[in-house]
Design a protein around this motif. Sequence first.
Motif, PDB file in Angstrom:
ATOM      1  N   LYS A 154      45.022   2.795  19.791  1.00  0.00           N
ATOM      2  CA  LYS A 154      46.297   3.219  19.217  1.00  0.00           C
ATOM      3  C   LYS A 154      47.460   3.030  20.179  1.00  0.00           C
ATOM      4  CE  LYS A 154      44.221   6.563  16.112  1.00  0.00           C
ATOM      5  NZ  LYS A 154      44.058   7.965  15.781  1.00  0.00           N
ATOM      6  N   GLU A 155      47.230   3.307  21.432  1.00  0.00           N
ATOM      7  CA  GLU A 155      48.237   3.116  22.467  1.00  0.00           C
ATOM      8  C   GLU A 155      47.519   2.704  23.742  1.00  0.00           C
ATOM      9  OE1 GLU A 155      50.371   6.755  23.283  1.00  0.00           O
ATOM     10  OE2 GLU A 155      48.546   7.880  23.621  1.00  0.00           O
ATOM     11  N   LYS A 156      48.203   1.966  24.599  1.00  0.00           N
ATOM     12  CA  LYS A 156      47.579   1.538  25.847  1.00  0.00           C
ATOM     13  C   LYS A 156      47.312   2.752  26.722  1.00  0.00           C
ATOM     14  CE  LYS A 156      48.981  -3.221  26.182  1.00  0.00           C
ATOM     15  NZ  LYS A 156      49.311  -4.286  27.107  1.00  0.00           N
ATOM     16  N   GLN A 157      46.119   2.774  27.281  1.00  0.00           N
ATOM     17  CA  GLN A 157      45.730   3.836  28.193  1.00  0.00           C
ATOM     18  C   GLN A 157      45.356   3.210  29.525  1.00  0.00           C
ATOM     19  OE1 GLN A 157      42.757   6.359  26.374  1.00  0.00           O
ATOM     20  NE2 GLN A 157      43.984   6.646  24.534  1.00  0.00           N
ATOM     21  N   ARG A 180      54.432   7.571  27.585  1.00  0.00           N
ATOM     22  CA  ARG A 180      55.106   7.943  26.337  1.00  0.00           C
ATOM     23  C   ARG A 180      56.560   8.217  26.663  1.00  0.00           C
ATOM     24  NH1 ARG A 180      50.734  12.046  23.672  1.00  0.00           N
ATOM     25  NH2 ARG A 180      49.111  10.498  23.304  1.00  0.00           N
ATOM     26  N   GLU A 194      44.244  -0.932  33.334  1.00  0.00           N
ATOM     27  CA  GLU A 194      44.240  -0.609  31.908  1.00  0.00           C
ATOM     28  C   GLU A 194      42.832  -0.185  31.492  1.00  0.00           C
ATOM     29  OE1 GLU A 194      45.485  -2.386  27.541  1.00  0.00           O
ATOM     30  OE2 GLU A 194      45.892  -3.582  29.323  1.00  0.00           O
ATOM     31  N   THR A 199      48.580   7.735  29.826  1.00  0.00           N
ATOM     32  CA  THR A 199      49.318   6.755  29.045  1.00  0.00           C
ATOM     33  C   THR A 199      50.799   6.963  29.347  1.00  0.00           C
ATOM     34  OG1 THR A 199      49.527   5.773  26.854  1.00  0.00           O
ATOM     35  CG2 THR A 199      49.610   8.174  26.951  1.00  0.00           C
ATOM     36  N   SER A 255      41.957   1.803  24.454  1.00  0.00           N
ATOM     37  CA  SER A 255      43.359   1.458  24.188  1.00  0.00           C
ATOM     38  C   SER A 255      43.567   0.920  22.778  1.00  0.00           C
ATOM     39  CB  SER A 255      43.841   0.426  25.224  1.00  0.00           C
ATOM     40  OG  SER A 255      43.959   1.020  26.486  1.00  0.00           O
TER      41      SER A 255
END
Length: 92
Positions: free
Chosen positions: A47-50, A69, A40, A67, A45
């Motif tokens: 707004k969204e997990k990257q 989606r 990770e 990421t 990370s």
Amino acid sequence: MSTDSFDWDPEKDLANQAKHGISFSVAQHAFADSNRVIAEDLNHSQKEKQYFCFGMVAGGVMTVRFTYRAGVIRIFGAGYWRQGKKIYDREN
């Protein structure tokens, strides 16, 4: 642009090619390495997990930033970086 379970922004792909010399269509091969390492990206990370994928591509360890989606791997950065190789070597 997409191939099966991969997707990316064509403009980011061109920018990545200009900056790092790597296309996202080549970068997706890092995920095919059976010894790949997924980590990770805790620094990006919000707004969204990257994530990072460290995998062998064309004789070198490539780092791919991505990421998930809707079940698709969305690539947004890739290159051959020393830190990625260190992590890959340490985990393998």
